[in-house]
Design an enzyme around this catalytic site. Structure first.
Site, PDB file in Angstrom:
ATOM      1  N   ASP A 106       0.837  -1.201   0.000  1.00 36.12           N
ATOM      2  CA  ASP A 106       0.000   0.000   0.000  1.00 36.12           C
ATOM      3  C   ASP A 106       0.869   1.247   0.000  1.00 36.12           C
ATOM      4  O   ASP A 106       2.013   1.211   0.457  1.00 36.12           O
ATOM      5  CB  ASP A 106      -0.844   0.085   1.284  1.00 36.12           C
ATOM      6  CG  ASP A 106      -1.750  -1.103   1.448  1.00 36.12           C
ATOM      7  OD1 ASP A 106      -2.109  -1.717   0.447  1.00 36.12           O
ATOM      8  OD2 ASP A 106      -2.093  -1.383   2.614  1.00 36.12           O
TER       9      ASP A 106
HETATM   10  N1  URA Z   1      -1.049  -5.801   4.285  1.00 35.28           N
HETATM   11  C1  URA Z   1      -1.527  -4.543   4.239  1.00 35.28           C
HETATM   12  O1  URA Z   1      -2.505  -4.220   4.902  1.00 35.28           O
HETATM   13  N2  URA Z   1      -0.902  -3.670   3.446  1.00 35.28           N
HETATM   14  C2  URA Z   1       0.193  -3.964   2.725  1.00 35.28           C
HETATM   15  O2  URA Z   1       0.737  -3.101   2.031  1.00 35.28           O
HETATM   16  C3  URA Z   1       0.685  -5.272   2.783  1.00 35.28           C
HETATM   17  C4  URA Z   1       0.043  -6.169   3.569  1.00 35.28           C
END
Ligand code: URA
Length: 255
Positions: A106
């Site tokens: 993310d």
């Molecule tokens: N889990 C999440 O919530 N975000 C990420 O970027 C990777 C794993």
């Protein structure tokens, strides 16, 4: 298992150019599959069986490249952003424009991101059937109880189904915050954040520290390095690549 891909994707994944360029070569009649001129970018190709040529030359994937990048928060795991936000490609400084990220992190997540032009490697690492563990350090907005951590271990029910059991270890509590490590074998969208929300808290900071046995070590944030041959093999045993063998450093601890 048959591995089908569109012709456009096969050409771009071979590291020859972008998908737009691949479409244009196909449209110009420069591409053949098993000797037959194909002018539809969506034509299905079976990787192991079909012979694809560009201007009469067989395409074979270029030398495989495997990079480990320490993605900082605030960088998108996409090639371009219509809003002009920074992407992980900005960190590669134009050196590896045709590599693709292996899964995603993310915008607000930092940590270990692999990039490669080896589609089989990327598929293996992102296919949940292989259960490749991914390790994250998490800081939460509330202090988590033992029961909440236990729920994360057992698995919680998200809107796209129950999560698999996870390995969870409390690292420390500080005021109203908990720092813990979680190792999951799936890679669903925003999975760790949603798991933490499912037990009634919220993620304040999320860092991916390892994929399988490959750890981010002491690599600086925003920096990247090649995987060693041993690391590539450890992640994908069918890869028997030669290369430098370099030890990875110690795992970085969350602040
Ligand atoms: N889990 C999440 O919530 N975000 C990420 O970027 C990777 C794993």
């Amino acid at each position: 298992m048959r591995r089908l891909k569109t012709l456009e994707r096969v050409l771009s994944k071979a590291g020859l150019g972008s998908r737009a360029q691949a479409r244009s070569w196909i449209g110009q009649g420069r591409v053949r599959v098993n000797g037959r001129l194909i002018q539809t970018p969506d034509h299905w190709v079976e990787l192991e069986r079909d012979r694809v040529t560009l201007d009469g030359k067989p395409i074979c994937a270029s030398e495989p490249v495997y990079l480990l990048l320490y993605k900082p928060k605030g960088y998108l795991t996409t090639r371009k952003d219509p809003q002009g936000r920074p992407t992980v490609y900005d960190l590669l400084r134009g050196e590896h424009p045709w590599l693709v990220p292996v899964g995603r992190l993310d915008l607000d997540t930092s940590g270990l991101l692999l990039l490669t032009n080896d589609t089989q490697f990327a598929e293996r690492l992102t296919n949940p059937d292989y259960q490749i563990p991914k390790t994250y350090l998490v800081k939460t907005a509330t202090r988590l109880t033992d029961e909440q951590l236990q729920d994360l271990r057992r698995g919680v029910t998200l809107k796209d189904g129950p999560t698999r059991p996870a390995v969870v270890q409390r690292l420390r509590d500080s005021g109203h915050r908990t720092f813990f490590e979680i190792c999951i074998t799936e890679g669903r969208n925003r999975q760790v954040r949603r798991m933490v929300e499912a037990v009634g808290s919220r993620v304040l900071k999320l860092v991916r520290t390892a994929i399988g046995p490959v750890a981010i070590g002491d690599l600086g944030m925003g920096r990247f390095r090649e995987l060693t041959a041993a690391e590539t093999r450890a992640l994908c045993p069918t890869r028997n690549r030669r290369g430098p063998s370099r030890a990875t450093g110690l795992s970085r601890f969350c602040r």
